[in-house]
Motif scaffolding. Sequence first.
Motif, PDB file in Angstrom:
ATOM      1  N   PRO A   9     -18.729  69.521  66.544  1.00 24.53           N
ATOM      2  CA  PRO A   9     -18.524  68.739  67.755  1.00 24.53           C
ATOM      3  C   PRO A   9     -18.710  69.589  69.004  1.00 24.53           C
ATOM      4  O   PRO A   9     -18.522  70.803  68.982  1.00 24.53           O
ATOM      5  CB  PRO A   9     -17.070  68.262  67.615  1.00 24.53           C
ATOM      6  CG  PRO A   9     -16.749  68.374  66.163  1.00 24.53           C
ATOM      7  CD  PRO A   9     -17.541  69.538  65.675  1.00 24.53           C
ATOM      8  N   LEU A  14     -18.838  65.666  77.954  1.00 21.63           N
ATOM      9  CA  LEU A  14     -19.829  64.713  77.481  1.00 21.63           C
ATOM     10  C   LEU A  14     -20.437  63.987  78.670  1.00 21.63           C
ATOM     11  O   LEU A  14     -19.807  63.860  79.721  1.00 21.63           O
ATOM     12  CB  LEU A  14     -19.179  63.704  76.538  1.00 21.63           C
ATOM     13  CG  LEU A  14     -18.562  64.259  75.255  1.00 21.63           C
ATOM     14  CD1 LEU A  14     -17.792  63.160  74.538  1.00 21.63           C
ATOM     15  CD2 LEU A  14     -19.627  64.838  74.338  1.00 21.63           C
ATOM     16  N   THR A  18     -22.730  58.655  77.337  1.00 16.97           N
ATOM     17  CA  THR A  18     -22.112  58.782  76.016  1.00 16.97           C
ATOM     18  C   THR A  18     -20.707  58.189  76.016  1.00 16.97           C
ATOM     19  O   THR A  18     -20.316  57.445  75.113  1.00 16.97           O
ATOM     20  CB  THR A  18     -22.052  60.253  75.583  1.00 16.97           C
ATOM     21  OG1 THR A  18     -23.386  60.741  75.391  1.00 16.97           O
ATOM     22  CG2 THR A  18     -21.269  60.421  74.280  1.00 16.97           C
ATOM     23  N   LYS A  19     -19.927  58.493  77.049  1.00 17.00           N
ATOM     24  CA  LYS A  19     -18.570  57.950  77.146  1.00 17.00           C
ATOM     25  C   LYS A  19     -18.599  56.435  77.296  1.00 17.00           C
ATOM     26  O   LYS A  19     -17.763  55.731  76.720  1.00 17.00           O
ATOM     27  CB  LYS A  19     -17.844  58.586  78.332  1.00 17.00           C
ATOM     28  CG  LYS A  19     -17.587  60.076  78.195  1.00 17.00           C
ATOM     29  CD  LYS A  19     -16.969  60.631  79.476  1.00 17.00           C
ATOM     30  CE  LYS A  19     -16.808  62.134  79.405  1.00 17.00           C
ATOM     31  NZ  LYS A  19     -16.312  62.710  80.682  1.00 17.00           N
ATOM     32  N   TYR A  22     -19.598  54.858  73.892  1.00 14.74           N
ATOM     33  CA  TYR A  22     -18.484  54.995  72.963  1.00 14.74           C
ATOM     34  C   TYR A  22     -17.346  54.046  73.327  1.00 14.74           C
ATOM     35  O   TYR A  22     -16.813  53.321  72.480  1.00 14.74           O
ATOM     36  CB  TYR A  22     -17.969  56.432  72.956  1.00 14.74           C
ATOM     37  CG  TYR A  22     -16.705  56.590  72.130  1.00 14.74           C
ATOM     38  CD1 TYR A  22     -16.756  56.542  70.744  1.00 14.74           C
ATOM     39  CD2 TYR A  22     -15.471  56.762  72.747  1.00 14.74           C
ATOM     40  CE1 TYR A  22     -15.597  56.659  69.983  1.00 14.74           C
ATOM     41  CE2 TYR A  22     -14.303  56.889  71.998  1.00 14.74           C
ATOM     42  CZ  TYR A  22     -14.377  56.832  70.616  1.00 14.74           C
ATOM     43  OH  TYR A  22     -13.230  56.943  69.878  1.00 14.74           O
ATOM     44  N   LEU A 142     -15.108  58.686  65.909  1.00 17.71           N
ATOM     45  CA  LEU A 142     -16.154  59.428  66.607  1.00 17.71           C
ATOM     46  C   LEU A 142     -15.588  60.310  67.717  1.00 17.71           C
ATOM     47  O   LEU A 142     -16.212  61.310  68.096  1.00 17.71           O
ATOM     48  CB  LEU A 142     -17.184  58.469  67.208  1.00 17.71           C
ATOM     49  CG  LEU A 142     -18.089  57.706  66.247  1.00 17.71           C
ATOM     50  CD1 LEU A 142     -18.997  56.773  67.024  1.00 17.71           C
ATOM     51  CD2 LEU A 142     -18.914  58.663  65.395  1.00 17.71           C
ATOM     52  N   LEU A 146     -17.103  63.846  68.753  1.00 18.61           N
ATOM     53  CA  LEU A 146     -17.914  64.005  69.959  1.00 18.61           C
ATOM     54  C   LEU A 146     -17.527  65.255  70.742  1.00 18.61           C
ATOM     55  O   LEU A 146     -18.376  65.914  71.342  1.00 18.61           O
ATOM     56  CB  LEU A 146     -17.775  62.771  70.853  1.00 18.61           C
ATOM     57  CG  LEU A 146     -18.498  61.502  70.374  1.00 18.61           C
ATOM     58  CD1 LEU A 146     -18.046  60.289  71.170  1.00 18.61           C
ATOM     59  CD2 LEU A 146     -20.005  61.676  70.482  1.00 18.61           C
ATOM     60  N   THR A 147     -16.224  65.608  70.766  1.00 21.49           N
ATOM     61  CA  THR A 147     -15.780  66.785  71.516  1.00 21.49           C
ATOM     62  C   THR A 147     -14.489  67.333  70.934  1.00 21.49           C
ATOM     63  O   THR A 147     -13.638  66.577  70.455  1.00 21.49           O
ATOM     64  CB  THR A 147     -15.569  66.448  73.000  1.00 21.49           C
ATOM     65  OG1 THR A 147     -15.132  67.619  73.699  1.00 21.49           O
ATOM     66  CG2 THR A 147     -14.554  65.344  73.189  1.00 21.49           C
ATOM     67  N   THR A 218     -24.519  55.286  70.585  1.00 23.55           N
ATOM     68  CA  THR A 218     -24.033  56.582  70.073  1.00 23.55           C
ATOM     69  C   THR A 218     -24.850  57.084  68.889  1.00 23.55           C
ATOM     70  O   THR A 218     -24.572  58.158  68.359  1.00 23.55           O
ATOM     71  CB  THR A 218     -22.557  56.467  69.646  1.00 23.55           C
ATOM     72  OG1 THR A 218     -22.414  55.406  68.689  1.00 23.55           O
ATOM     73  CG2 THR A 218     -21.664  56.186  70.846  1.00 23.55           C
ATOM     74  N   HIS A 221     -26.316  60.754  68.515  1.00 20.58           N
ATOM     75  CA  HIS A 221     -25.454  61.911  68.290  1.00 20.58           C
ATOM     76  C   HIS A 221     -25.222  62.202  66.805  1.00 20.58           C
ATOM     77  O   HIS A 221     -24.607  63.212  66.461  1.00 20.58           O
ATOM     78  CB  HIS A 221     -24.090  61.688  68.960  1.00 20.58           C
ATOM     79  CG  HIS A 221     -24.159  61.624  70.458  1.00 20.58           C
ATOM     80  ND1 HIS A 221     -24.253  62.750  71.243  1.00 20.58           N
ATOM     81  CD2 HIS A 221     -24.156  60.553  71.302  1.00 20.58           C
ATOM     82  CE1 HIS A 221     -24.298  62.389  72.523  1.00 20.58           C
ATOM     83  NE2 HIS A 221     -24.244  61.069  72.582  1.00 20.58           N
TER      84      HIS A 221
END
Length: 490
Positions: A9, A14, A18-19, A22, A142, A146-147, A218, A221
Motif C-alpha cells: 500500500p 492519495l 482516488t478518494k 473510493y 480497500l 490504498l494507504t 478504483t 489500483h
Amino acid sequence: MAVSMSSSPSSGRLSIPTKLFYGFGSVAFGVKDQGFSYLLLIFYNQVVGLPSATVGLAIMIALIFDSFLDPLMGQISDGWRSRWGRRHPFMYAAAIPVAVSYLLLWNPPQGWSDQAIFLYLIVVAVIIRSFITMYEIPSSALAPELTTDYDERTKVLAYRHFFGWFGGLAMTVLALRVFLAPDAAHPVGQLNPAGYQTYAYVASAVMLGAILISAMGTHRHIARFSTPAKRKLSVGELAREMIGTLSHKSFLVLVGAGLFNAMASGLVLSLNLYFNTYFWELSSNQIALLATGNFVSAILAFMLAAPLAKRVGKKSAAQATKVLAFLIAVGPISLRLVGLAPENGAPALLPILFVQTVFSTAFSITSAILISSMIADVVEDSELRTGRRSEGLFFSASAFVQKAVSGVGIFASSMILLAVGFPQQAKPGEIDHPVLVCLGAVYLIVLAALYGAAILCVSLYRITREGHEESLRRLAAKARRTGGKGPEYA
C-alpha cells in the motif's frame, strides 16, 4: 508458508480522484442503510400493517444470518486470487443483485397474510444484506490497502462516510419531499404507499450506479495491491485462523464500541420519524427540512475528523465527539419532558430541532469515521502477530456493526414501541399524552446506556500513532529480510 506480496500500500497521500471514487461506492450502503433505519419500520408497520414487534423480529433474524456471512466474506476476499485482485470481483458481482433485491423489499405482495408477509420480509432482507455484504466488505477493505499513513487513512474513510451519509440522506429527503407526497386518501405523506414504490425504483438505480462507478474508478489500483499465496486450508484451519485474527484485543474493543454506537444510531434513526410525526407533530415538509440538516452534518464531520485525529489522536477524538453527540441528541426531548420545550407548532420549535439534528449527527458521524480509521490501524499490528494481512476480515466486523444500525436498532425501536403501548396506524395529535411521555423517557434511558457503553469500549483501545508507525517499521524490516515477499507464517 510465505504470503506473496506483489506490492505494498502507498505510505503517502492519495489523489483526490482516488478518494472520490473510493468514497462514492458507499452511496449504495448509505441508501440501503437510511432506507432500513429511517423508512422500513414505519413502512411495514403503519403502511403494510405488520405489528412493530414482528417487523423488528424479521430484521433481527436477517441480522443473525448476516453475522455468520460477514466474517466468511472477509476471509474469502482476503485470500482470493484473480487477475482483478482480491476485492473487485466481488464488488462487480454484487451490483445487479443489490439493486434487484432492494426493489423487491419495498414491493411486498398484495393480499398476503401477516405470516406470509413476515416470511417475505425475512427472505428479502437476508438477500439484500447478503449482496450488500458481498460488495461492502471488499470495498471497505480497500482503505488500508490504498494507504498505510495514519492520518491519510482518516481522510480516506472520511470520504467514505461522507458519501454514505450524503447519498443516503439525499434519497431520504427526496422520498419525503417528492415521493411521499400527501394525497386525498393519504393526508400524511409518509403513510402514502405509492410513494414507497417510486422511492424503491430510484433508490435501486442509484445503488447500482454507485457500486459500478466506484469499482471501475478504483480498478486501476489493483496492480499494486497485495496478492496472497495459494493455500489449501481445512475448515478447522480456516476457523482457527479467523479466531486468531479476530481475537486481537484492540480490535475487539472497537467491535464493542462500534456495536453500541451502531445500536444507538439505529435507535435514533428508526424512531426519528415516529418522534417527528407523533411527538413533535411535524409535517412531511418540515421533516424533510430537518433531514436536510444532516447534509450539513456530513460536511462538518468530513471537515472535523482528520484535524481532530491529528491534534489529539483518534481515540481521544472518538470519545469526545461521542459524548457531545449524546448530550446534544437528548436536549429537545429532555426539555419537553420537563415542560421547557416550545409547544408543537410554535415558531421556535423547528429551529431548535434543526440545530440539534445538525450537531448531534455531525459528532456522531465524526466518531464513526474515527472508529473506522482505528480499525484500519489494527491491520498492521495484527500482521506482525499473525503474518497475514486481513483487511477483509477486520472490515467484515466493521460492516456487521454498521448493519446493526438497521438490525438491532430497528429491533430495539420496535420493542420500545411495544413496551409503551404505541398504537398501530395511529394519527398525529390523537395519541394519549402519557404514551408519548413514556416513549420519550424510555428512549432517553436506552440511548444513555448505549452511548455510555460505546465510550467505555473506546477507552480500552491501545494503538497510538507512535505504535502504528513502529509496526510499519518492523513490517518493512521483515520485508527486506525476506526479499520483499512479506511476512511468513506457519
